[in-house]
Design a protein around this motif. Structure first.
Motif, PDB file in Angstrom:
ATOM      1  N   LEU A 179       5.877   4.490  -5.363  1.00  0.00           N
ATOM      2  CA  LEU A 179       4.878   3.481  -5.028  1.00  0.00           C
ATOM      3  C   LEU A 179       5.435   2.059  -5.066  1.00  0.00           C
ATOM      4  O   LEU A 179       4.765   1.127  -4.631  1.00  0.00           O
ATOM      5  N   LEU A 180       6.647   1.916  -5.564  1.00  0.00           N
ATOM      6  CA  LEU A 180       7.273   0.593  -5.595  1.00  0.00           C
ATOM      7  C   LEU A 180       8.228   0.374  -4.425  1.00  0.00           C
ATOM      8  O   LEU A 180       8.801  -0.698  -4.292  1.00  0.00           O
ATOM      9  N   LYS A 181       8.371   1.379  -3.591  1.00  0.00           N
ATOM     10  CA  LYS A 181       9.219   1.219  -2.406  1.00  0.00           C
ATOM     11  C   LYS A 181       8.541   0.207  -1.481  1.00  0.00           C
ATOM     12  O   LYS A 181       7.321   0.236  -1.303  1.00  0.00           O
ATOM     13  N   PRO A 182       9.309  -0.713  -0.908  1.00  0.00           N
ATOM     14  CA  PRO A 182       8.716  -1.813  -0.122  1.00  0.00           C
ATOM     15  C   PRO A 182       7.792  -1.358   1.008  1.00  0.00           C
ATOM     16  O   PRO A 182       6.755  -1.967   1.239  1.00  0.00           O
ATOM     17  N   PHE A 183       8.134  -0.281   1.690  1.00  0.00           N
ATOM     18  CA  PHE A 183       7.306   0.154   2.812  1.00  0.00           C
ATOM     19  C   PHE A 183       5.947   0.685   2.375  1.00  0.00           C
ATOM     20  O   PHE A 183       5.026   0.773   3.182  1.00  0.00           O
ATOM     21  N   ILE A 184       5.790   1.018   1.089  1.00  0.00           N
ATOM     22  CA  ILE A 184       4.475   1.416   0.564  1.00  0.00           C
ATOM     23  C   ILE A 184       3.829   0.247  -0.166  1.00  0.00           C
ATOM     24  O   ILE A 184       2.685  -0.108   0.100  1.00  0.00           O
ATOM     25  N   LYS A 185       4.565  -0.347  -1.072  1.00  0.00           N
ATOM     26  CA  LYS A 185       4.022  -1.438  -1.893  1.00  0.00           C
ATOM     27  C   LYS A 185       3.521  -2.598  -1.037  1.00  0.00           C
ATOM     28  O   LYS A 185       2.491  -3.202  -1.335  1.00  0.00           O
ATOM     29  N   ASN A 186       4.221  -2.903   0.044  1.00  0.00           N
ATOM     30  CA  ASN A 186       3.847  -4.027   0.905  1.00  0.00           C
ATOM     31  C   ASN A 186       2.886  -3.640   2.023  1.00  0.00           C
ATOM     32  O   ASN A 186       2.527  -4.487   2.833  1.00  0.00           O
ATOM     33  N   ASN A 187       2.478  -2.393   2.054  1.00  0.00           N
ATOM     34  CA  ASN A 187       1.527  -1.949   3.068  1.00  0.00           C
ATOM     35  C   ASN A 187       0.135  -2.450   2.675  1.00  0.00           C
ATOM     36  O   ASN A 187      -0.365  -2.117   1.598  1.00  0.00           O
ATOM     37  N   PRO A 188      -0.513  -3.232   3.527  1.00  0.00           N
ATOM     38  CA  PRO A 188      -1.825  -3.790   3.167  1.00  0.00           C
ATOM     39  C   PRO A 188      -2.914  -2.726   2.991  1.00  0.00           C
ATOM     40  O   PRO A 188      -3.927  -2.981   2.356  1.00  0.00           O
ATOM     41  N   ASN A 189      -2.694  -1.518   3.509  1.00  0.00           N
ATOM     42  CA  ASN A 189      -3.683  -0.450   3.376  1.00  0.00           C
ATOM     43  C   ASN A 189      -3.566   0.315   2.059  1.00  0.00           C
ATOM     44  O   ASN A 189      -4.419   1.128   1.738  1.00  0.00           O
ATOM     45  N   PHE A 190      -2.497   0.081   1.312  1.00  0.00           N
ATOM     46  CA  PHE A 190      -2.331   0.760   0.037  1.00  0.00           C
ATOM     47  C   PHE A 190      -2.925  -0.100  -1.070  1.00  0.00           C
ATOM     48  O   PHE A 190      -2.430  -1.182  -1.364  1.00  0.00           O
ATOM     49  N   LYS A 191      -3.994   0.416  -1.676  1.00  0.00           N
ATOM     50  CA  LYS A 191      -4.720  -0.360  -2.677  1.00  0.00           C
ATOM     51  C   LYS A 191      -4.910   0.406  -3.979  1.00  0.00           C
ATOM     52  O   LYS A 191      -5.795   0.093  -4.755  1.00  0.00           O
ATOM     53  N   ASN A 192      -4.069   1.399  -4.219  1.00  0.00           N
ATOM     54  CA  ASN A 192      -4.298   2.274  -5.359  1.00  0.00           C
ATOM     55  C   ASN A 192      -3.295   2.101  -6.492  1.00  0.00           C
ATOM     56  O   ASN A 192      -3.273   2.887  -7.415  1.00  0.00           O
ATOM     57  N   LEU A 193      -2.478   1.081  -6.459  1.00  0.00           N
ATOM     58  CA  LEU A 193      -1.410   0.938  -7.452  1.00  0.00           C
ATOM     59  C   LEU A 193      -1.945   0.783  -8.871  1.00  0.00           C
ATOM     60  O   LEU A 193      -1.446   1.419  -9.802  1.00  0.00           O
TER      61      LEU A 193
END
Length: 163
Positions: free
Chosen positions: A127-141
């Motif tokens: 979840l810390l990989k840039p392509f996931i962490k910086n995805n605006p649709n990912f809000k579950n961190l």
């Protein structure tokens, strides 16, 4: 449906997957396969096929010897689809607990698989990989961090008391 799951799970592991990556994402097949995974809570063969042949290879940090940018990009796109579009982490959190309290749901056949998948997501910092962490649709961190720091750590202590 099970044969389709097995076919897609094996297909994702093929070297030429990059040719069909967008069709797999657009078809929503991975989302449907995850729906089946959680719908049939006691179907061990389905859980094994999905976790070992689809989810775990995408979460793995292992790279092929013929590692190239096209393969890495394909894996990143499929992983992003799995985590963000198919909401894998949300599904894990929502299905891990019993509906009436905060204890793990021991009445399902997939909780061991969820623990394994969760530990790999955590240990590989997926979840810390840039392509996931910086995805605006990912809000579950934040929810994921709470889940890991509470339920997952407790489960790991019970399952591995020496660690």
């Amino acid at each position: 449906r099970l044969r389709l799951v097995i076919f897609i799970c094996q297909f994702v592991r093929c070297k030429f997957i990059s040719l069909f990556k967008q069709q797999i994402i657009d078809s929503n097949l991975i989302n449907i396969i995850l729906d089946l995974f959680f719908q049939y809570s006691h179907h061990y063969f389905l859980h094994e096929a999905v976790s070992n042949s689809l989810i775990l290879p995408l979460l793995s940090n292992k790279n092929n010897n013929n590692n190239n940018n096209n393969e890495n990009s394909c894996k990143e796109d499929l992983l992003n689809h799995l985590i963000v579009d198919c909401k894998l982490t949300e599904r894990i959190i929502n299905n891990y607990y019993q509906h009436d309290n905060d204890s793990p749901n021991l009445n399902t056949g997939y909780n061991g698989h969820l623990t394994t998948i969760s530990n790999i997501i955590r240990s590989n910092n997926i979840l810390l990989k840039p392509f996931i962490k910086n995805n605006p649709n990912f809000k579950n961190l934040e929810n994921w961090k709470l889940f890991v720091n509470n339920a997952l750590i407790k489960t790991n202590k019970i399952q591995n008391p020496s660690h």
